[in-house]
Design an enzyme around this catalytic site. Structure first.
Site: not given
Ligand SMILES: C[S@@+](CC[C@H](N)C(=O)[O-])C[C@H]1O[C@@H](n2cnc3c(N)ncnc32)[C@H](O)[C@@H]1O
Length: 248
Positions: A86, A113, A165
């Site tokens: 992330p 984690e 697209d």
């Protein structure tokens, strides 16, 4: 051929994705290859331990750098070793295009984690698929597989189908319709059944411009726009009371 090696603690989650639909077909046709490897195979202790307590304390477990690096090194050589995280660079269509030109991508999925931070010395980039936290990197690795494999020549039946697209031409895609022509009073826009190719093209371009202006005005700043596009956007914005001028 574009090769992928996906390193995961849950190969059973990833493999089924390679066994159906377009990905399976692309593998069968030799256009891509996907190897899914279990990171646990690279442990050397009798308990096959892949994680340990975090130095400094705190919740959860951290994946061990020695085990992960053995898994990475066994997959080399590769053009890219991508850590799904992330905290990585945001994954975009542009990045998908760049990665689809490579020959071998290693995709490293974390769990718990995350992975001991020293792994960053053994990867070429960190990539995030969005500003939210998944339970593991498998879905993120599969998102990269999906987005890049469809750009490999021959994977999609119609080579034109990805050129228009969303994002590929800098705008969101235009709305698509198929049969039936009328559903619960909702009709297909007349122009699409007119057979008038130039009018259909213009209508699609304008709907794409309109959608992008309403939903993602940030994209318009970078999109290659013609004078006709800019004129349309100005007219549309004025007709809507100038609501989009500030964002667009
Ligand atoms: C529970 S997450 C770890 C989250 C980590 N503690 C943090 O806050 O950055 C476990 C794994 O899921 C994957 N992951 C979670 N969210 C992701 C995202 N948005 N993009 C890419 N990978 C993600 C990463 O591989 C990560 O190591």
């Amino acid at each position: 051929m574009l090769r992928y090696t996906i390193l995961t603690l849950f190969p059973g989650l990833v493999r089924p994705w390679t066994e159906e639909a377009l990905i399976a077909k692309a593998i069968r046709r030799g256009l891509i290859r996907v190897d899914v490897r279990d990171i646990r195979e690279y442990t050397t202790d009798k308990h096959r331990q892949v994680d340990d307590y975090p130095y400094g304390g705190g919740a959860g477990m951290v994946m061990r750098v020695d085990v992960v690096v053995r898994a990475i090194e066994a997959a080399l050589p590769a053009d890219e070793v991508i850590l799904l995280s992330p905290a990585g660079d945001p994954f975009t269509q542009r990045m998908a295009e760049e990665l689809s030109q490579k020959q071998h991508l290693v995709l490293l999925a974390g769990r718990y984690e995350g992975i001991d931070a020293r792994v960053e010395h053994f990867v070429t980039r960190e990539v995030s698929i969005g500003d939210y936290v998944l339970m593991g990197g498998e879905v993120a690795a599969l998102a990269i597989l999906e987005a890049t494999a469809r750009l490999v020549p021959g994977v999609l039946g119609d080579p034109e189908s990805h050129q228009k697209d969303s994002f590929s031409w800098g705008l969101l895609d235009y709305p698509q319709y198929t049969r039936p022509p009328e559903f619960r009073g909702l009709e297909v826009p007349e122009v699409l059944t007119s057979g008038h190719h130039a009018r259909i093209e213009r209508w699609r371009r304008e709907r794409a411009l309109e959608r992008t202006l309403k939903r993602r005005p940030d994209l318009l700043k970078r999109a290659p726009l013609t004078a006709e596009d800019l004129e349309f956007l100005a007219r549309f914005d004025a007709a809507e009371g100038g609501d989009y001028t500030d964002e667009g």
